[in-house]
Design a protein around this motif. Structure first.
Motif, mmCIF file in Angstrom:
data_model
loop_
_atom_site.group_PDB
_atom_site.id
_atom_site.type_symbol
_atom_site.label_atom_id
_atom_site.label_comp_id
_atom_site.label_asym_id
_atom_site.label_seq_id
_atom_site.Cartn_x
_atom_site.Cartn_y
_atom_site.Cartn_z
ATOM 1 N N SER A 32 0.871 -1.168 0.000
ATOM 2 C CA SER A 32 0.000 0.000 0.000
ATOM 3 C C SER A 32 0.907 1.216 0.000
ATOM 4 O O SER A 32 1.931 1.240 0.687
ATOM 5 C CB SER A 32 -0.901 0.009 1.245
ATOM 6 N N VAL A 33 0.553 2.238 -0.774
ATOM 7 C CA VAL A 33 1.457 3.362 -1.000
ATOM 8 C C VAL A 33 0.832 4.673 -0.546
ATOM 9 O O VAL A 33 -0.336 4.958 -0.855
ATOM 10 C CB VAL A 33 1.838 3.462 -2.496
ATOM 11 N N ALA A 74 -2.865 6.303 -1.290
ATOM 12 C CA ALA A 74 -3.372 7.579 -0.791
ATOM 13 C C ALA A 74 -2.316 8.621 -1.132
ATOM 14 O O ALA A 74 -1.184 8.284 -1.474
ATOM 15 C CB ALA A 74 -3.598 7.510 0.713
ATOM 16 N N GLN A 75 -2.685 9.890 -1.048
ATOM 17 C CA GLN A 75 -1.706 10.915 -1.362
ATOM 18 C C GLN A 75 -1.759 12.069 -0.378
ATOM 19 O O GLN A 75 -2.787 12.343 0.246
ATOM 20 C CB GLN A 75 -1.891 11.449 -2.779
ATOM 21 N N ILE A 76 -0.617 12.733 -0.245
ATOM 22 C CA ILE A 76 -0.481 13.915 0.596
ATOM 23 C C ILE A 76 0.252 14.968 -0.230
ATOM 24 O O ILE A 76 1.266 14.674 -0.864
ATOM 25 C CB ILE A 76 0.339 13.606 1.866
ATOM 26 N N SER A 77 -0.261 16.184 -0.217
ATOM 27 C CA SER A 77 0.414 17.292 -0.892
ATOM 28 C C SER A 77 1.131 18.133 0.148
ATOM 29 O O SER A 77 0.497 18.639 1.078
ATOM 30 C CB SER A 77 -0.591 18.145 -1.668
ATOM 31 N N ALA A 127 0.659 10.179 6.980
ATOM 32 C CA ALA A 127 0.920 8.940 6.246
ATOM 33 C C ALA A 127 0.715 7.727 7.146
ATOM 34 O O ALA A 127 0.132 6.712 6.735
ATOM 35 C CB ALA A 127 2.345 8.946 5.698
ATOM 36 N N LEU A 128 1.159 7.844 8.373
ATOM 37 C CA LEU A 128 1.022 6.743 9.338
ATOM 38 C C LEU A 128 -0.438 6.442 9.618
ATOM 39 O O LEU A 128 -0.834 5.278 9.787
ATOM 40 C CB LEU A 128 1.742 7.128 10.629
ATOM 41 N N TYR A 156 -2.578 3.792 6.967
ATOM 42 C CA TYR A 156 -2.521 2.336 7.009
ATOM 43 C C TYR A 156 -1.966 1.776 8.317
ATOM 44 O O TYR A 156 -1.804 0.574 8.459
ATOM 45 C CB TYR A 156 -1.690 1.817 5.830
ATOM 46 N N GLY A 157 -1.631 2.648 9.270
ATOM 47 C CA GLY A 157 -1.246 2.194 10.599
ATOM 48 C C GLY A 157 0.232 1.942 10.816
ATOM 49 O O GLY A 157 0.662 1.760 11.951
ATOM 50 N N SER A 158 1.016 1.907 9.749
ATOM 51 C CA SER A 158 2.459 1.694 9.894
ATOM 52 C C SER A 158 3.163 2.173 8.630
ATOM 53 O O SER A 158 2.527 2.334 7.578
ATOM 54 C CB SER A 158 2.797 0.218 10.133
ATOM 55 N N ILE A 159 4.447 2.408 8.743
ATOM 56 C CA ILE A 159 5.292 2.687 7.582
ATOM 57 C C ILE A 159 6.422 1.666 7.609
ATOM 58 O O ILE A 159 7.267 1.680 8.494
ATOM 59 C CB ILE A 159 5.876 4.111 7.608
#
Length: 251
Positions: free
Chosen positions: A35-36, A59-62, A78-79, A82-85
């Motif tokens: 998952s990205v 998902a995306q973040i600007s 970001a965390l 999905y709960g983790s990186i």
């Protein structure tokens, strides 16, 4: 053996994903099962669409990562997706072209803030998270100018030399904590950053003549190496700079 490259259940935070190398790596990791979370100063709409059309999760973040105060909010956002990186790819970068004698302070600091400072401090955030979990992969994007001086890009060259140093320093400190920190050094890849070089007929020809593969690289050429360094297949690699250059450095 195929399972060693499987990223199913992993989450990757990839920066600089509006196009080019970052987009290709994000798509490649998603195709391997990750998952990205795609981060870009503009937007990553196309990247997210490409991943989702192939059945992946994105998902995306600007955010402008050259602003240090943005890094912790970006990482926390970001965390939360999905709960983790599990994987961090520090790809976001910029370049300013001017002779060293004319290189402005603003150009110098614009490059250093994004290409070096953001790499370290985002890695620090991810590293603390990964240390607590006992595992993680950090992939920094270096350059041929991590090894060479270049022409008219002193700030970029300094920053990319720094990326290799950061990679080795973090590998030394975190290798025993279950974290692998490596870098990919792309050769001359057909992207927006290299468009001025490709447009210069003499410079482009000189570059092409030195590449044993006989062609400029494409962003997709970085997908396999990125998946390798993000996966269990590279668990005994640490502090390595993986050159993906068509043989440029060998010539």
């Amino acid at each position: 053996m195929r399972m060693s490259f499987d990223l199913t259940g992993k989450t990757a935070l990839v920066t600089g994903t509006s196009g080019g190398i970052g987009q290709a790596i994000a798509v490649g990791l998603a195709e391997a099962g990750a998952s990205v979370v795609a981060v870009s100063a503009s937007n990553s709409d196309e990247t997210v669409r490409m991943i989702r059309e192939k059945g992946g999760f994105a998902a995306q973040i600007s955010a402008d990562l050259s602003q240090i105060d943005n890094l912790e909010p970006v990482f926390n956002e970001a965390l939360a997706y999905y709960g983790s990186i599990d994987i961090l790819v520090n790809n976001a970068g910029t370049i300013r072209r001017a002779p060293a004698a004319e290189h402005s302070r603003s150009d110098w600091f614009d490059v250093i803030d994004l290409n070096m400072n953001a790499v370290f401090f985002l890695s620090q955030l991810a590293g603390n998270h990964m240390i607590a979990r006992g595992s993680g992969k950090i992939i920094n994007i270096a350059s041929m100018l991590s090894f060479q001086g270049g022409i008219n890009v002193p700030g970029y060259t300094a920053s990319k030399h720094a990326v290799t140093g950061i990679t080795k320093a973090l590998a030394n400190e975190w290798g025993g904590k279950g974290i692998q920190v490596n870098a990919i050094a792309p050769g001359y890849i057909d992207t927006r950053n290299t468009a001025p070089l490709m447009a210069d007929e003499k410079r482009s020809q000189a570059i092409l003549e030195r590449i044993p593969a006989g062609r400029w690289g494409l962003p997709k050429d970085l997908q396999g190496p990125a998946v390798f360094l993000a996966s269990a297949a590279s668990d005994y690699m640490n502090g390595h700079i993986l050159c993906v250059d068509g043989g440029w450095l060998a010539r």
